[in-house]
Design a protein around this motif. Structure first.
Motif, short mmCIF file in Angstrom:
data_model
loop_
_atom_site.label_atom_id
_atom_site.label_comp_id
_atom_site.label_asym_id
_atom_site.label_seq_id
_atom_site.Cartn_x
_atom_site.Cartn_y
_atom_site.Cartn_z
N LEU A 175 0.94 -1.37 0.11
CA LEU A 175 -0.10 0.17 0.33
C LEU A 175 0.83 1.46 -0.16
N TYR A 176 0.44 2.22 -1.09
CA TYR A 176 1.05 3.04 -1.12
C TYR A 176 0.53 4.39 -1.44
N LYS A 177 1.34 5.09 -2.76
CA LYS A 177 1.53 6.57 -3.17
C LYS A 177 -0.16 5.92 -4.01
N HIS A 178 -1.41 6.21 -4.21
CA HIS A 178 -2.28 5.77 -4.83
C HIS A 178 -3.06 4.36 -4.93
N PHE A 228 -0.86 15.87 -18.36
CA PHE A 228 -0.26 14.48 -17.41
C PHE A 228 1.20 14.53 -17.59
N GLY A 229 1.93 13.05 -16.62
CA GLY A 229 3.31 12.90 -16.64
C GLY A 229 3.55 11.94 -18.22
N SER A 233 -9.61 7.18 -13.85
CA SER A 233 -8.66 8.49 -13.98
C SER A 233 -7.97 7.98 -12.88
N VAL A 234 -6.84 8.60 -12.50
CA VAL A 234 -6.47 8.47 -10.81
C VAL A 234 -6.77 8.02 -9.43
N LYS A 235 -7.62 8.88 -9.09
CA LYS A 235 -8.84 9.44 -7.88
C LYS A 235 -9.31 7.99 -8.43
N LEU A 248 -7.47 4.27 6.46
CA LEU A 248 -5.65 3.76 4.66
C LEU A 248 -5.70 4.99 3.86
#
Lengths: 181, 435
Positions: free
Chosen positions: A50-53, A81-82, A120-122, A151
């Motif tokens: 479990l990390y970013k996003h 975006f990137g 989407s990322v979210k 979390l």
């Protein structure tokens, strides 16, 4: 599964995501791979934490860089975006040689691409965190919502609930279609 | 924190420590790092590269401290980040975490086995990395952490020292992730900054140099607004983008010219084979006390003894290293070979092993770790963009990948002719890589 076969499946996944019109950023690839491995049991052998996003694999990040090194995939930056990833110059050599192995997991790849590639990322963070919570324990819907919020406190109760319901729909459909390995 | 002890350093001039920190420096696990070469046997190619993990660890502490001061300076903190991290708004907390990051940086390499990375992949116990030892050694120093003012939590030091990848059993807060990024991050980790500067200085090559003073002054913790999240990440002011490019180009050149040098790589392989033969059971023990007793010195003495005794384990490998009779390159990957076969080096390695005997052929491949150089860049008008959309240079830094097949020197001529005649056929026919 050998490393080279895993690479072939990853390239195939990225190609399918791209064809579906996905942005195919790293987060998209991370979450689609997480679902392939943890939900549909494709034995890719990436280690997720479990990390970013939400769930994230450093092994997979390294694998994407290795695929770039071999020109099996390419990276292109695009506003707003990137990085966006796509099959590279010699991707077809790999896909052709290991087409049987790709075919074995075709249904699983198609299912995941259909459900997740254009989120989407979210949205990906929410539904992948729901799977992470589900994977770790046999929990009720309310408990899952609570754990997601514990979390990831920035996810609202309503959106956490929606993610759990969405995941439950995936589970029903995948079980009905017998594509969980 | 009164920094009363000063140590001279070729890169950072003076490195200062408090008396409490000095206890860590004087502890046996840290003193052991004096006897672990930073770049293994690279000194056989670049004679100056005899430096060790001791001075590198001090350098990483110094840089971590400088970066922490810059990114937590109130006027440098982005409003979104300020709201997310209470640690930034409380002087006592800021001071606590500064001590943590300094100690984490100082201890981040404590777990290295002899000759650093050269042989660790095959010699460590299953599923272990050198960071597994680092975690255990930091735990063993708990008395020192508890004796500090204020006492430091051991787990905080471990998390920041090794990061979430190597301490995956624990959940990290966003703050802990940022602090570990300061040390181990792909783009601006101070571990990387120090080793590039230090290795290039000692090796006598200019590739690793860049303006790290300017770079550090422009580092910021920024929200990654452009990917639809506010995720805080280590980024940079637009004024520092060229120094960031220099750092990442320096890394590229150092990898291609020093770390992946063909002779250095084959010495790593000979060293690994020697240690496999010499160590009991062919592995490093998982016992911490035993691990701490083992340094490069013991291995070098064993090699010296082995090369004079045909019956000694590792005799032939010791001789190859000590007498410079190392294997030579038979094949290195050409991009066009990938059009014939997705794994050209493996196919050629197997064919050469069948032809010349397994004991006369070695294969070495290296894939880099880490991701793209995607970090937030903030403009003067506070607009934030991905570095990949700001810098063409960053987009075009190649990913370093090496692949060598080596052959015993006495067979090189014959092997080169054989490969010239058969390469295309070998690559086209290939073979299935089965489970």
């Amino acid at each position: 599964m050998t490393n080279v076969k895993r690479k072939a499946i990853m390239v195939s996944l990225i190609r399918k995501m791209k064809e579906k019109g996905s942005w195919t950023g790293e987060t998209h690839i991370q979450k689609c791979t997480y679902f392939l491995e943890e939900f549909l049991r494709v034995p890719l052998n990436f280690n997720f934490i479990l990390y970013k996003h939400g769930p994230f694999s450093f092994d997979l990040r390294d694998e994407l860089t290795a695929l770039r090194a071999d020109n099996f995939i390419e990276m292109e930056p695009r506003r707003p975006f990137g990085a966006s990833f796509m099959p590279g110059k010699v991707a077809e050599v790999l896909e052709t040689k290991y087409s049987n192995d790709i075919d074995k997991h075709k249904e699983q790849i198609n299912f995941i691409v259909e459900k997740l590639a254009n989120k989407s990322v979210k949205e990906l963070e929410r539904v992948a965190t729901a799977l992470y919570v589900k994977k770790n324990e046999d929990v009720s819907k309310d408990d899952m919502v609570g754990q997601i919020r514990e979390l990831k406190p920035h996810i609202s109760k309503e959106l956490a609930k929606q993610a759990v319901e969405e995941l439950n729909d995936y589970i029903k459909e995948a079980e009905h279609n017998h594509i969980i390995l | 924190m009164k920094l009363t002890h000063e140590i001279r350093d070729p890169i950072h001039v003076f490195i200062k420590l408090s008396s409490e920190e000095r206890k860590v420096l004087d502890s046996p696990p840290f003193q052991r790092l004096r006897y672990i070469h930073q770049l293994a046997l690279t000194y056989l190619v670049y004679p100056g590269a005899t430096h060790n993990r001791f001075e590198h660890s001090l350098g990483v502490m110094e840089l971590a401290s400088r970066v922490y001061d810059v990114v937590t300076e109130p006027e440098n903190v982005h409003p979104v980040v300020k709201d997310k991290f209470p640690e930034l708004n409380d002087t006592a907390k800021r001071d606590y975490w500064k001590k943590v990051i300094r100690m984490a940086a100082l201890c981040h390499d404590l777990g290295h086995i002899p000759f650093s990375h050269a042989a660790e992949a095959e010699l460590l116990p299953k599923n272990w990395s050198h960071e597994t030892f680092t975690v255990k050694i930091i735990e063993s120093l708990e008395e020192i952490w508890l004796d500090m003012t204020p006492p430091l939590r051991t787990e905080d030091i471990i998390k920041v020292a090794v990061g979430p990848k190597e301490y995956s059993s624990k959940t990290f807060s966003e703050w802990e992730i940022i602090l570990s990024e300061i040390i181990t991050g792909d783009s601006f980790g101070v571990d990387r900054i120090d080793y590039l500067l230090r290795d290039s200085y000692h090796a006598g090559v200019a590739y690793g140099k860049f303006d790290h003073f300017r770079l550090i002054d422009t580092l910021r913790i920024l929200p990654k607004i452009y990917d639809q999240t506010d995720e805080p990440t280590l980024g940079i002011e637009i004024g520092g983008i060229h120094t960031a490019e220099s750092l990442l180009l320096a890394r590229y050149y150092m990898f291609t010219q020093v770390y992946m040098h063909k002779v250095r790589r084959i010495y790593d392989i000979h060293l690994k084979e020697f240690m496999k033969a010499w160590l009991e059971g062919g592995k490093i023990t998982d016992n911490i006390d035993e691990h701490l007793k083992l340094t490069d010195n013991q291995v070098l003495v064993a090699m010296q003894e082995a090369m004079d005794n045909k019956e000694a384990p590792g005799y032939s490998e010791a001789k190859r290293i000590m007498n410079r009779e190392h294997f030579k390159v038979l094949y290195s990957r050409h991009p066009s070979d990938l059009e014939l076969n997705p794994e050209p080096e493996k196919i050629i390695f197997r064919a050469a092993s069948r032809k010349f005997g397994e004991e006369n052929v070695q294969h070495d491949d290296y894939y880099p770790s880490g991701g793209t150089y995607d970090f937030p860049v903030i403009y003067d008008d506070n607009n934030i963009e991905s570095s990949l959309n700001v810098s063409d240079a960053l987009n075009n830094i190649p990913v370093v990948k090496i692949d060598f097949v080596f052959i015993a020197p006495e067979l090189k001529e014959e092997a080169v002719s054989w490969l010239e005649e058969n390469k295309e056929k070998i690559l086209k026919e290939g073979e299935e890589d089965n489970d």
